[in-house]
Enzyme design. Structure first.
Site, PDB file in Angstrom:
ATOM      1  CG  ASP A   9     -60.909  -0.551 -34.947  1.00  0.00           C
ATOM      2  OD1 ASP A   9     -61.323  -0.101 -36.135  1.00  0.00           O
ATOM      3  OD2 ASP A   9     -60.005  -0.239 -34.342  1.00  0.00           O
ATOM      4  CB  ILE A  13     -58.619  -8.356 -38.281  1.00  0.00           C
ATOM      5  CG1 ILE A  13     -59.419  -8.906 -37.111  1.00  0.00           C
ATOM      6  CG2 ILE A  13     -57.299  -8.330 -38.210  1.00  0.00           C
ATOM      7  CD1 ILE A  13     -59.528 -10.548 -37.337  1.00  0.00           C
ATOM      8  CG  HIS A  14     -57.212  -1.891 -38.013  1.00  0.00           C
ATOM      9  ND1 HIS A  14     -56.272  -1.310 -37.511  1.00  0.00           N
ATOM     10  CD2 HIS A  14     -58.423  -2.514 -37.372  1.00  0.00           C
ATOM     11  CE1 HIS A  14     -56.878  -1.098 -36.225  1.00  0.00           C
ATOM     12  NE2 HIS A  14     -58.158  -1.420 -36.259  1.00  0.00           N
ATOM     13  N   GLY A  15     -54.325  -3.375 -38.840  1.00  0.00           N
ATOM     14  CA  GLY A  15     -52.842  -3.021 -38.194  1.00  0.00           C
ATOM     15  C   GLY A  15     -52.964  -2.844 -36.606  1.00  0.00           C
ATOM     16  CB  ALA A  18     -53.220  -7.725 -37.144  1.00  0.00           C
TER      17      ALA A  18
END
Length: 161
Positions: A9, A13-15, A18
């Site tokens: 990805d 780390i994103h929505g 996370a």
């Protein structure tokens, strides 16, 4: 140690990682594998802020990640590995960490890429790295969020050519 997901990805780390993937997989550690991010203080701080509170965070080069994983450094932990590209996953594999499966998430379109599916565009080098992993016996799947059906990514690549 249990590897709960290995995901490509480009947002790291994103929505989705996370708030969704880390909870569904019950990850206790998120491992960002990226040879450039390791050297980028601003990116590292952003990743620390984005990491869910219930997870520990490691930001490592592919070589160091492979060493730690092969040495069993994360005994008793549920490790979620995320990398920006298939090149990094190939480096992890070639450094000695042999995985069974890789999940392809978001790979944004940019110059000289071909859209394979919504939110996934690849270069010729990406295709070569995905096919290399598949030839090594790594199952390459596509699944944006856990509620989406799992797709065979190599079949998607072949269909797009």
């Amino acid at each position: 140690m249990e590897i709960v997901n290995i995901r490509i990805d480009d947002r790291l780390i994103h929505g989705q990682v996370a708030a969704v993937w880390s909870l569904v997989t019950k990850a206790t550690r998120i491992m960002v594998v990226d040879d450039l991010v390791v050297k980028d203080i601003v990116n590292k701080e952003a990743l620390k802020m984005a990491c869910p509170k219930q997870c520990k965070l490691s930001i490592l080069t592919a070589a160091k990640a492979a060493d730690n994983l092969c040495a069993g450094k994360y005994e008793g932990e549920r490790v979620f590995i995320v990398a920006k590209s298939p090149k990094t996953i190939r480096s992890l594999y070639d450094a000695g960490f042999h995985m069974e499966q890789v999940n392809v998430g978001n790979m944004a379109g940019k110059q000289n890429t071909k859209m394979i599916k919504k939110a996934v565009s690849v270069t010729e080098e990406d295709i070569e790295n995905f096919l290399y992993l598949a030839e090594q016996g790594v199952k390459v799947t596509a699944q944006m969020v856990p509620t989406d059906p799992v797709q065979d990514f190599v079949e998607l690549l072949k269909a797009a050519q």
